[in-house]
Design an enzyme around this catalytic site. Structure first.
Site, PDB file in Angstrom:
ATOM      1  N   HIS A  78     -24.399  62.816   1.022  1.00 57.62           N
ATOM      2  CA  HIS A  78     -24.623  63.685   2.181  1.00 57.62           C
ATOM      3  C   HIS A  78     -25.974  64.383   2.033  1.00 57.62           C
ATOM      4  O   HIS A  78     -26.284  64.896   0.949  1.00 57.62           O
ATOM      5  CB  HIS A  78     -23.494  64.717   2.260  1.00 57.62           C
ATOM      6  N   ASP A  84     -12.660  62.527   0.527  1.00 63.56           N
ATOM      7  CA  ASP A  84     -11.245  62.787   0.776  1.00 63.56           C
ATOM      8  C   ASP A  84     -11.045  62.785   2.286  1.00 63.56           C
ATOM      9  O   ASP A  84     -11.918  62.334   3.023  1.00 63.56           O
ATOM     10  CB  ASP A  84     -10.775  64.079   0.077  1.00 63.56           C
ATOM     11  N   GLY A 138     -11.118  65.032   4.450  1.00 62.17           N
ATOM     12  CA  GLY A 138     -11.904  65.965   5.246  1.00 62.17           C
ATOM     13  C   GLY A 138     -13.320  65.467   5.499  1.00 62.17           C
ATOM     14  O   GLY A 138     -13.697  64.368   5.097  1.00 62.17           O
TER      15      GLY A 138
HETATM   16  C1  GRF Z   1     -28.484  59.387   4.309  1.00 63.88           C
HETATM   17  O1  GRF Z   1     -29.271  60.553   4.284  1.00 63.88           O
HETATM   18  C2  GRF Z   1     -27.028  59.711   4.288  1.00 63.88           C
HETATM   19  O2  GRF Z   1     -26.688  60.757   3.443  1.00 63.88           O
HETATM   20  C3  GRF Z   1     -26.821  60.097   5.720  1.00 63.88           C
HETATM   21  O3  GRF Z   1     -27.525  59.124   6.445  1.00 63.88           O
HETATM   22  C4  GRF Z   1     -28.609  58.675   5.653  1.00 63.88           C
HETATM   23  C5  GRF Z   1     -28.490  57.188   5.515  1.00 63.88           C
HETATM   24  O4  GRF Z   1     -29.712  56.606   5.243  1.00 63.88           O
HETATM   25  N1  GRF Z   1     -25.429  60.179   6.053  1.00 63.88           N
HETATM   26  P1  GRF Z   1     -29.855  55.046   4.926  1.00 63.88           P
HETATM   27  O5  GRF Z   1     -29.078  54.290   5.992  1.00 63.88           O
HETATM   28  O6  GRF Z   1     -29.316  54.806   3.553  1.00 63.88           O
HETATM   29  O7  GRF Z   1     -31.331  54.774   5.014  1.00 63.88           O
END
Ligand code: GRF
Length: 206
Positions: free
Chosen positions: A111, A143, A145
């Protein structure tokens, strides 16, 4: 390739640069893991193209192909199970996984914010509009959530004057890719335990 290498199924929804970092990492046998399949919830994305170029099997399970969410959850879990993963890695997979997948496999997620701050689909935008001076990325176990599972690893990224969402997200992603590769590799090589919300590398009883 060692038969002892942990089997990874990686799930993507977008450009797949995190996936690419994993594809690059598993080329080294000492990494301890191999990617046995890449799955997606949509077609026509660069993430799938990266897997195909690397010769990794792919599958797509679209939510819109199912009458209800439960049916999609079950179908996705069955697709994943067909590849017998030791670990499922959500690398920019923009759907919440349902119980059929979460109950069957350990699932790791990444994230682009320092959880528990700014969970959800717009972590970078939300951090920026809150005016934080430091944000970053979090790798955690998934999980039921939204970005609420036990935290495995985090790294900070400063917000610079003049940052917009795209610029900040690109700087976070540079850090995120390394953190994801390091975390998945350690999990594959060392194992892990979870006690309550506390994640530790290392196999139980060691
Ligand atoms: C990452 O920053 C991920 O955490 C977020 O979307 C981005 C995905 O980037 N949910 P990529 O598709 O791996 O270039």
């Amino acid at each position: 390739m060692s038969s002892q290498a942990a089997r990874l199924v990686v799930l993507v929804s977008g450009s797949g640069t995190n996936l690419q970092s994993l594809l690059d990492a598993v080329a080294d046998e000492s990494y301890g893991a191999r990617i046995v399949a890449v799955g997606a919830d949509r077609v026509g994305i660069e993430g799938l193209a990266r897997a195909e170029r690397a010769g990794v099997p792919t599958f797509v399970e679209k939510l819109s192909d199912h009458p209800e969410r439960d049916a999609w959850d079950r179908a996705l879990a069955a697709r994943i199970a067909g590849h017998r993963p030791d670990l499922v890695v959500c690398a920019g997979f923009m759907k919440i996984l349902g119980a059929p997948t979460l109950a069957a496999f350990p699932v790791l997620n990444t994230h682009p914010a320092l959880l528990p701050a700014f969970p959800g689909a717009h972590g970078v935008r939300d951090a920026l509009s809150h005016g934080v001076r430091i944000t970053g990325c979090t790798v955690m176990l998934a999980d039921a959530g939204v970005d609420t599972g036990p935290i495995i690893a985090q790294e900070a990224v400063p917000v610079l004057d003049g940052d917009d969402e795209a610029a900040l997200h690109e700087r976070i992603k540079t850090v995120e890719r390394s953190l994801l590769v390091e975390t998945v590799g350690r999990m594959a090589r060392e194992g892990w335990t979870v006690t309550g919300r506390t994640f530790r590398f290392g196999r139980p009883g060691r």
